[in-house]
Design a protein around this motif. Structure first.
Motif, PDB file in Angstrom:
ATOM      1  N   ILE A  77       0.837  -1.208   0.000  1.00  0.00           N
ATOM      2  CA  ILE A  77       0.000   0.000   0.000  1.00  0.00           C
ATOM      3  C   ILE A  77       0.867   1.251   0.000  1.00  0.00           C
ATOM      4  O   ILE A  77       0.583   2.228  -0.703  1.00  0.00           O
ATOM      5  CB  ILE A  77      -0.946  -0.019   1.213  1.00  0.00           C
ATOM      6  N   ALA A  78       1.948   1.237   0.793  1.00  0.00           N
ATOM      7  CA  ALA A  78       2.864   2.381   0.806  1.00  0.00           C
ATOM      8  C   ALA A  78       3.514   2.577  -0.559  1.00  0.00           C
ATOM      9  O   ALA A  78       3.742   3.711  -1.003  1.00  0.00           O
ATOM     10  CB  ALA A  78       3.935   2.181   1.877  1.00  0.00           C
ATOM     11  N   ILE A 103      -5.224   3.470  -3.562  1.00  0.00           N
ATOM     12  CA  ILE A 103      -4.864   3.210  -2.161  1.00  0.00           C
ATOM     13  C   ILE A 103      -6.077   2.737  -1.376  1.00  0.00           C
ATOM     14  O   ILE A 103      -5.983   1.815  -0.549  1.00  0.00           O
ATOM     15  CB  ILE A 103      -4.257   4.482  -1.532  1.00  0.00           C
ATOM     16  N   MET A 104      -7.231   3.364  -1.617  1.00  0.00           N
ATOM     17  CA  MET A 104      -8.456   2.942  -0.931  1.00  0.00           C
ATOM     18  C   MET A 104      -8.851   1.527  -1.341  1.00  0.00           C
ATOM     19  O   MET A 104      -9.307   0.727  -0.509  1.00  0.00           O
ATOM     20  CB  MET A 104      -9.603   3.915  -1.236  1.00  0.00           C
ATOM     21  N   ALA A 105      -8.648   1.186  -2.605  1.00  0.00           N
ATOM     22  CA  ALA A 105      -8.970  -0.171  -3.066  1.00  0.00           C
ATOM     23  C   ALA A 105      -8.044  -1.192  -2.412  1.00  0.00           C
ATOM     24  O   ALA A 105      -8.498  -2.248  -1.939  1.00  0.00           O
ATOM     25  CB  ALA A 105      -8.858  -0.243  -4.586  1.00  0.00           C
ATOM     26  N   LEU A 159      -9.023  -4.188   0.302  1.00  0.00           N
ATOM     27  CA  LEU A 159      -8.644  -5.594   0.140  1.00  0.00           C
ATOM     28  C   LEU A 159      -7.837  -6.092   1.332  1.00  0.00           C
ATOM     29  O   LEU A 159      -7.944  -7.266   1.711  1.00  0.00           O
ATOM     30  CB  LEU A 159      -7.827  -5.758  -1.141  1.00  0.00           C
ATOM     31  N   SER A 160      -7.049  -5.211   1.941  1.00  0.00           N
ATOM     32  CA  SER A 160      -6.236  -5.636   3.084  1.00  0.00           C
ATOM     33  C   SER A 160      -7.076  -5.896   4.323  1.00  0.00           C
ATOM     34  O   SER A 160      -6.660  -6.644   5.217  1.00  0.00           O
ATOM     35  CB  SER A 160      -5.187  -4.561   3.399  1.00  0.00           C
ATOM     36  N   VAL A 161      -8.251  -5.277   4.382  1.00  0.00           N
ATOM     37  CA  VAL A 161      -9.121  -5.446   5.554  1.00  0.00           C
ATOM     38  C   VAL A 161      -9.909  -6.754   5.486  1.00  0.00           C
ATOM     39  O   VAL A 161     -10.353  -7.275   6.519  1.00  0.00           O
ATOM     40  CB  VAL A 161     -10.078  -4.237   5.672  1.00  0.00           C
TER      41      VAL A 161
END
Length: 285
Positions: free
Chosen positions: A237-238, A253-255, A259-261
């Motif tokens: 993400i970074a 970044i929001m997408a 997905l990471s959540v």
């Protein structure tokens, strides 16, 4: 004849006020997730639109397509790396923390109380204090750019995990362990056959904390990992933020964050019953 107790108007008003406050608090907690998901589907220019669209139907999946295509499928590698680190760290932490907690809770040995007090006192030491010494140690033994610095320290010592499990194990009646000892059970059989099954809610709660902490450990992964093959979700993400010359593409970044959540949300929903039970009963006799 059944008597029905009349409800006090003050009680009704109190219930209504509490319900309103709780609903407002729930909305405050849910809104950031809703906003993240909504922006991940918005058109890039609509994210900064003024006035802000809280509800919109002008949606697209372009941000998700870009995330999946970024780095020739780097997202899947980052997922696997993060899952590997979090899984190994969680399993190791549960094993070592439960062993130490059982020893402090049910075994009497000389100096156990001062040792436990000293052990708990380490919670007062900020992680920033030990960061540089640990980096020097890991660099000297060749662990930099490997997963080991992200797994071994948490497995070797997790003060909060030991404290939490000890509070739960203390509530287990000594009569159960004494009966097992009469039947010929040693410490390890009592630990595996009695303590672990009874500690299931607390173990799942600690496992959830450990998994989430390892999954979100951006700073540690930033320090110790540098190879692209070892990229994790936080580093991925970074990287999305740093690789665009024209500015930050918040839609991507929001997408990626959405997905990471997903794994955390699935694990929490599966373990919610045990999580609530573990938090409610830890430390109760």
């Amino acid at each position: 004849m059944t008597l029905h107790r009349r409800k006090n108007p003050a009680d009704i008003i109190r219930v209504i006020l509490i319900t309103i406050v709780l609903m407002f608090a729930a909305l405050c907690c849910i809104f950031p997730f809703y906003w993240m998901i909504l922006n991940s589907f918005k058109q890039p220019m609509d994210i900064f639109k003024v006035p802000v669209d809280i509800i919109t139907f002008n949606l697209t999946v372009d941000s998700y397509i870009e995330v999946f295509n970024y780095g020739n499928g780097l997202l899947w590698r980052a997922y696997l790396n993060s899952l590997l680190i979090a899984f190994l760290s969680t399993i190791g932490t549960l094993f070592t923390s439960s062993l130490a907690a059982f020893a402090f809770a049910k075994m009497r040995f000389k100096g156990s109380k001062p040792l436990y007090t000293l052990f708990i006192a380490t919670l007062l030491i900020p992680g920033q204090v030990t960061m540089l010494p640990l980096f020097i140690v890991f660099a000297s033994i060749g662990w930099i750019d490997t997963f080991l610095p992200l797994i071994i320290p948490g497995v070797m010592i997790n003060t909060y995990g030991v404290f939490m499990l000890r509070q739960f194990i203390v509530s287990i009646p000594n009569e159960l362990l004494e009966a097992a000892e009469i039947d010929g059970c040693g410490y390890f059989r009592k630990y595996f056959k009695i303590v672990l099954p009874l500690c299931k809610p607390a173990l799942i709660t600690l496992g959830l904390f450990s998994f989430i902490g390892s999954w979100n450990n951006y700073f540690g992964q930033l320090i110790y990992l540098s190879s692209e093959s070892l990229t994790t979700i936080p580093l991925f993400i970074a990287g999305l933020k740093e690789t665009h010359m024209t500015g930050v593409e918040w839609g991507r970044i929001m997408a990626a964050t959405t997905l990471s959540v997903v794994p955390i949300a699935i694990i929490y929903l599966k373990c919610q019953k045990y999580f609530v039970q573990g938090i409610a009963t830890t430390g109760l006799k």
